[in-house]
Design an enzyme around this catalytic site. Structure first.
Site, PDB file in Angstrom:
ATOM      1  N   GLY A   3      -0.583  -0.641 -12.920  1.00  0.00           N
ATOM      2  CA  GLY A   3       0.863  -0.775 -13.085  1.00  0.00           C
ATOM      3  C   GLY A   3       1.607   0.321 -12.364  1.00  0.00           C
ATOM      4  O   GLY A   3       1.136   0.870 -11.361  1.00  0.00           O
ATOM      5  N   GLU A  46      -4.544   2.688 -11.989  1.00  0.00           N
ATOM      6  CA  GLU A  46      -4.139   2.375 -10.618  1.00  0.00           C
ATOM      7  C   GLU A  46      -2.632   2.251 -10.607  1.00  0.00           C
ATOM      8  O   GLU A  46      -2.063   1.462 -11.368  1.00  0.00           O
ATOM      9  CB  GLU A  46      -4.783   1.073 -10.145  1.00  0.00           C
ATOM     10  CG  GLU A  46      -4.419   0.728  -8.709  1.00  0.00           C
ATOM     11  CD  GLU A  46      -4.550  -0.756  -8.431  1.00  0.00           C
ATOM     12  OE1 GLU A  46      -3.592  -1.338  -7.891  1.00  0.00           O
ATOM     13  OE2 GLU A  46      -5.597  -1.319  -8.763  1.00  0.00           O
ATOM     14  N   CYS A  69      -0.801  -4.334  -4.613  1.00  0.00           N
ATOM     15  CA  CYS A  69      -0.942  -2.880  -4.600  1.00  0.00           C
ATOM     16  C   CYS A  69      -1.399  -2.378  -3.243  1.00  0.00           C
ATOM     17  O   CYS A  69      -1.288  -1.193  -2.943  1.00  0.00           O
ATOM     18  CB  CYS A  69      -1.896  -2.430  -5.687  1.00  0.00           C
ATOM     19  SG  CYS A  69      -3.400  -3.412  -5.793  1.00  0.00           S
ATOM     20  N   GLU A  99       7.235   4.154  -3.105  1.00  0.00           N
ATOM     21  CA  GLU A  99       6.831   2.759  -3.009  1.00  0.00           C
ATOM     22  C   GLU A  99       7.976   1.850  -3.434  1.00  0.00           C
ATOM     23  O   GLU A  99       8.638   2.087  -4.442  1.00  0.00           O
ATOM     24  CB  GLU A  99       5.626   2.495  -3.919  1.00  0.00           C
ATOM     25  CG  GLU A  99       5.164   1.047  -3.920  1.00  0.00           C
ATOM     26  CD  GLU A  99       4.093   0.758  -4.957  1.00  0.00           C
ATOM     27  OE1 GLU A  99       3.342  -0.207  -4.758  1.00  0.00           O
ATOM     28  OE2 GLU A  99       4.028   1.498  -5.970  1.00  0.00           O
TER      29      GLU A  99
END
Length: 531
Positions: free
Chosen positions: A248, A272, A309, A398
């Site tokens: 997440g 992650e 991701c 991000e």
């Protein structure tokens, strides 16, 4: 109404050690992001009492479950996989409604989920996961004799798994974290993601049915619903939980890491989190086919609305005419890209906000077509120079979605300077021709310190599930760069070594007993053997 829009076989309940329990907390419903329509049934959030009940059942199950044979656990995992495959049509219909993802993508994810389970079943049958080592006694050694010392790995205990938003199956209830923990001998308590509660229940039923069919303890699996800041933290801080698997956001993952570290007994959190996955088109590769690389890059960028991701969120290259050609080709591809729904309204809003912030700090190269439906991802491509990038922390953030930044460098040395300033990444991609090998060799040395997976002449979206894969990397891509959440090595996250000194053979675990009753590879006096 379709199956996905009625209750059908769905109960709207949690599953705690085989029993269906109605949550008494805030009720949530999945939203079809393509239409903004609510899906039934509603799911009540659980509370601290539900967490305590689930974790107590998991701890009670831990002893008998960890003592099952490798063959029995492998059969159990295969049975879950069979049940998931048998529910494919229902899963595809419900998951597409809850996520807006196309049926073909969900169908593939069903296969990946069952494939991961079967992979870990094969790992159990092969046996090297035991890590068996034997140093036989040397009673005549001088000046001191050596005792008989044997080592194997044992499971940590019950594991809390957090379902991911972007993979409703492969990184969720029966995803890689659950599969590897169950393979290791650890009961699992899953906190389902609020975005796909129906899909989570369907998979939870598949696991529960497999528990019954395989004769496993009921507490081997539970499925809870609740907010991460409340139920999630309660789960991580419960003394019966001994490890955590999470996929997440960086904020969510670091909050769980802090909570786990603050326990009287700290536990590992394998989270992650955040990665922008830099891409390096080197001079020879650009010279050979800059336009083709630009188009292929955008294909990877916009796949699944960029909600991977491993999405390529950064391009780093030496400025010049060939890079201009790459940018022009990518710009045309982005401009012609059709917006597709994002997973949830919240994710769509977050994406739009992130793009708006980037527009203040970098040059807009191209935007995708304007969306017509709700929650759609309008692709975005930005550019800046290396000096600006090096001076900015915002440009390294991000943006979860189909957005990427191109960084123009003066020379290859500045490419390496930019690389040195990057945070940890899941992947780094190099496009290189034969003439680029000298530059590529230097770059690979730099990237080894930054990423868990380095790939050449391909694109990072798409993670092969196998024995050699690493899906991890330095912080903030993950909270522990020594591990992977994809591939057979993931089982090691939930194991720890134990040494047995001068234990009588009658009391030794089978993996390290004389005669090798498990018929596995073992390291005896330093030599790997099956004898």
């Amino acid at each position: 109404m379709t199956t996905a829009e009625r209750t059908g076989t769905l109960t709207g309940q949690m599953i705690i050690a085989g029993e269906y329990v109605t949550g008494t907390g805030r009720a949530i419903q999945a939203v079809n992001p393509a239409t903004d329509k609510l899906l039934t049934p509603a799911y009540g959030h659980g509370d601290a009492a539900d967490v305590e009940r689930a974790t107590a059942a998991a701890w009670q199950a831990f002893g008998p479950y960890r003592n099952t044979t490798s063959a029995d656990r492998a059969h159990f995992l295969d049975t879950i996989a069979d049940n998931v495959d048998a529910a494919r049509d229902e899963l595809v219909e419900r998951a597409t409604a809850e996520t807006g993802l196309p049926a073909a993508r969900i169908t593939g994810e069903v296969g990946r989920t069952s494939g991961q389970l079967r992979l870990f079943a094969s790992v159990l049958r092969e046996g090297s996961w035991h890590g068996a080592r034997i140093d036989p006694a040397l009673p005549d050694r001088t000046p001191l004799p050596r005792p008989d010392i044997r080592q194997r790995r044992i499971p940590l205990g019950p594991v809390a798994v957090f379902g991911a938003s972007n993979f409703p199956l492969a990184f969720s209830v029966a995803g890689g974290d659950t599969a590897s923990a169950l393979a290791a001998g650890c009961p699992v308590v899953v906190k389902a993601h609020d975005a796909h509660p129906g899909t989570s229940e369907l998979v939870g039923k598949a696991i529960t049915a497999a528990i019954v069919a395989s004769g496993m303890p009921a507490g081997t699996f539970s499925l809870l619903y609740g907010a991460g800041s409340e139920l999630g933290v309660a789960l991580v801080t419960d003394p019966n939980i001994k490890a955590v698997g999470f996929t997440g956001s960086r904020s969510g993952g670091t909050a769980l890491v802090r909570a786990a570290a603050a326990r009287p007994e700290p536990i590992p959190v394998y989270a992650e989190m955040s990665s922008i996955n830099p891409v390096y088109p080197l001079a020879g590769a650009l010279r050979a086919d800059a336009a083709g690389l630009g188009r292929a890059f955008v294909g990877s960028l916009t796949m699944g609305s960029g909600q991977f991701c491993t999405n390529p969120g950064l391009v780093i290259a030496v400025d010049g005419p060939d890079l201009d050609t790459f940018i022009e080709s990518a710009s045309q591809a982005v401009s012609g890209s059709t917006p597709t729904p994002m997973l949830t309204p919240n994710i769509a809003r977050s994406y739009t906000g992130g793009v708006d912030e980037f527009e203040k700090a970098a040059t807009v190269v191209a935007r995708g077509e304007r969306p017509e439906g709700p929650n759609a991802c309008r692709a975005a491509l930005f550019a800046t120079d290396a000096d600006t990038f090096l001076a900015s922390t915002e440009l390294q953030q991000e943006i979860f979605g189909a957005s990427s930044l191109i960084v123009k460098c003066r020379d290859q040395q500045q490419v390496r300077e930019v690389t040195a300033k990057l945070e940890g990444q899941l992947t780094a991609t190099v496009h290189a021709a034969d003439t680029d090998h000298d530059d590529a060799a230097e770059l690979v040395g730099d990237l080894e310190l930054k990423a868990g997976r380095i790939l050449f002449n391909g694109w990072p979206t798409g993670v092969e599930v196998g024995h050699a894969m690493v899906h991890g990397g330095p912080y903030p891509s993950t909270s522990d760069s020594r591990t992977t959440s994809v591939g057979s090595l993931a089982i090691e996250r939930f194991l720890r070594p134990v040494a047995y000194q001068d234990v009588p053979d009658a009391l030794r675990p089978a993996a390290i007993a004389d005669g090798n009753p498990e018929h596995i590879w073992r390291r005896i006096d330093g030599e790997l053997t099956r004898d």
